[in-house]
Design a protein around this motif. Structure first.
Motif: not given
Length: 580
Positions: A422-432, A438-451
């Motif tokens: 939710e609060t990424p550290t420096k150099g973190y490139f995954r979901l936040f 990119r979902l590997r072998y699939g689509y690009v997605v953009e994170c909008t939040g979390c439950d």
């Protein structure tokens, strides 16, 4: 870790001095033109693998198996498979069967044009007994009637010579009569013993009139109750070698001080006409000492009996049945043995060498699959509710001829917990929030939040996808993202038990120097989790091996997997996680 612990991946293989011995004997024709009783020409190289059937074989035995069978194969020779079953109180058919299975699994057998060369020491009990009678008659052996305590006291030590037994000069006829009565069962265990008559002042303790036959009223797993006297190993071993026409008897270093007795006995029996020159030659090599493991049969039995492990075939055990269940391949064991080579002095081989050989073998073989081990729900809010879209991935990235596999992408997926922050550290490139991956072998997605749940724990991540960004389509080139994460469909994934195995000990030498090995047990050597795998893994059969992308190599457990419901063991990680 001490400097004498070698990492075979960084060291050239040790020179094989045993090959030099064999090649010299071949060049001189030392064992040429020998024939068996049927007149068949014998191979010039005959080795043997002679385990005692009193336990399960371990990785140290694998080195001896690969060495003896491998050298025989290399020089067009023969390796006999022999069970040294001279101790009836500790030996069982269960161990015989397990040993045969282990050797065959490693890729070796004992059959050639000359027949099936599977032997037992008990096959030769009549011959051994007859030879013992000869040694008595020739003045080379006597029946000693001392107590075990007196024998031990009179044996001396490394600084003091031994003392002759008061029965050493017993007339041969009297010793022969007593020995025959020993065989008939007239005496209790320990009441008499047959000893070779050599030299009680020898600086080699093994030459101080060693025991060669003892009374033991015990049922034998093959001969039943026929015998109540049994040969000692040091007596039986050279005789077995000679009967089987062994040329090169390769033993580990602890038998080096026993070699003079080996030679003495065969020379005396050759004088009696039992064997012809050239006689078998014993040569010693260093045993395998592997870090983060123990190979003492007594201590391995303790692990099993105290239920520290789940049996002899526990995937954390260094037994061959254990490493086989863990997912090791015969080829990886042979590769490991080739890499560590053969040495004349003991040293430690690092566990990473064994694991490296496994990775090198599996990398080219294992099909790939996607697995989510620590699942977190990912919901693609703008993905159509009932859409099931197929994604494609290679079975093996370096072998296109092996084709492709497909798996569905749906509105709800499982991803790894560590792929969202939710609060990424420096150099973190995954979901936040706000980031694209990119979902590997699939689509690009953009994170909008979390439950989150009532305790503030994240229970689902939300995102939107870009319909024109699917991997393998022209539109995918329009999206440049740094993160690439694994996933499986929440509605289609296979839910499976996965066992994450690691090294059993945290100390590289857990029992060295008298240490209590149990204090070095790794509390994290086994973890059982529920994971989600791509749906095609439902068809995995026992012993099928895969690389779970990102996580390592896994095998469908050969015991607990059921049709349509495989259980997976982690064989090893993709990289050495123990490197300091």
């Amino acid at each position: 870790m001490s400097n004498d612990i070698k990492n075979g991946a960084d060291n050239a293989p040790a020179s094989n001095f045993l090959r030099s011995i064999i090649e010299e004997d071949l060049a001189t024709g030392k064992y040429a033109k020998r024939t068996d009783p049927n007149g068949h020409l014998l191979p010039q190289v005959i080795t043997r693998f002679p385990p005692e059937p009193n336990g399960y074989l371990h990785i140290g035995h694998a080195k001896s198996i690969c060495l003896n069978f491998g050298l025989a194969r290399e020089y067009n020779g023969r390796c006999t498979m022999r069970f040294d079953d001279t101790n009836p109180t500790k030996e069982e058919q269960e161990y015989v069967d397990a040993i045969i299975d282990a050797v065959e699994w490693l890729g070796f057998d004992w059959k050639d044009e000359g027949g099936d060369h599977l032997y037992f020491a008990s096959d030769y009990f009549d011959q051994m007994y007859m030879m013992a009678e000869y040694l008595i008659s020739a003045g080379h052996a006597y029946v000693d009637s001392q107590s075990a305590e007196d024998m031990a006291k009179n044996r001396g030590n490394f600084s003091e010579p031994g003392k002759n037994s008061p029965f050493r000069d017993r007339p041969a006829a009297e010793s022969l009569d007593l020995f025959r009565r020993m065989r008939l069962g007239e005496f209790k265990d320990g009441e008499h013993i047959l000893r070779a008559k050599i030299d009680m002042a020898s600086p080699n303790m093994n030459m101080r009139d060693p025991a060669i036959y003892r009374i033991r009223h015990a049922h034998h797993h093959r001969t039943g109750d026929k015998w109540c006297v049994y040969p000692m190993y040091d007596y039986a071993h050279p005789i077995e070698d000679a009967i089987e026409y062994v040329t090169h008897s390769f033993c580990t270093l602890e038998f080096q001080d026993h070699r003079p007795l080996y030679d003495w006995l065969l020379e005396r029996l050759a004088e009696g006409g039992f064997f012809k020159h050239p006689l078998p030659k014993q040569t010693e090599f260093a045993r395998l000492n592997l870090t983060y493991a123990i190979t003492s049969k007594r201590k391995l039995l303790q692990l099993v009996e105290e239920k520290i492990v789940d049996g002899w075939d526990d995937p954390r055990m260094p037994t061959i049945v254990g490493i086989r269940r863990r997912g090791y391949t015969p080829e990886s064991i042979q590769l490991f043995c080739d890499r560590v080579g053969v040495a004349k002095a003991d040293s430690w081989i690092d566990m990473s060498t064994l694991e490296g050989a496994l990775r090198d073998d599996l990398d080219a073989k294992a099909p790939r699959a996607v697995a989510v081990l620590r699942p977190l729900k990912l919901i693609i809010d703008n993905f159509p509710e009932n859409l099931v879209d197929e994604c494609t991935a290679p079975v093996h990235p370096h072998h296109p001829e092996r084709g492709h596999r497909t798996f569905p992408i749906t509105k709800e997926l499982w991803i790894e917990e560590e792929d969202f922050m939710e609060t990424p550290t420096k150099g973190y490139f995954r979901l936040f929030p706000g980031n694209k991956v990119r979902l590997r072998y699939g689509y690009v997605v953009e994170c909008t939040g979390c439950d989150k749940d009532a305790n503030g724990k994240v229970i689902a991540v939300r995102c939107n996808y870009f319909a024109d960004s699917k991997s393998g389509t022209e539109g995918s080139n329009n999206y440049k993202v740094k993160g690439n994460i694994h996933w499986v469909s929440a509605t289609h994934a296979l839910e499976a038990e996965v066992r994450l195995y690691d090294r059993l000990f945290t100390d590289p030498t857990p029992d060295a120097g008298g240490k209590d090995f149990k204090t070095a047990l790794n509390p994290n050597s086994k973890e059982i989790i529920t994971a989600y795998l791509e749906h095609g893994m439902k068809a995995a059969l026992p012993d099928d091996k895969f690389q779970f992308e990102r996580h390592g190599y896994f095998v469908a457990d050969r015991v607990d997997s059921k049709p349509g419901k495989p259980v997976f063991n982690r064989v090893t990680t993709l990289k050495d996680s123990w490197t300091k």
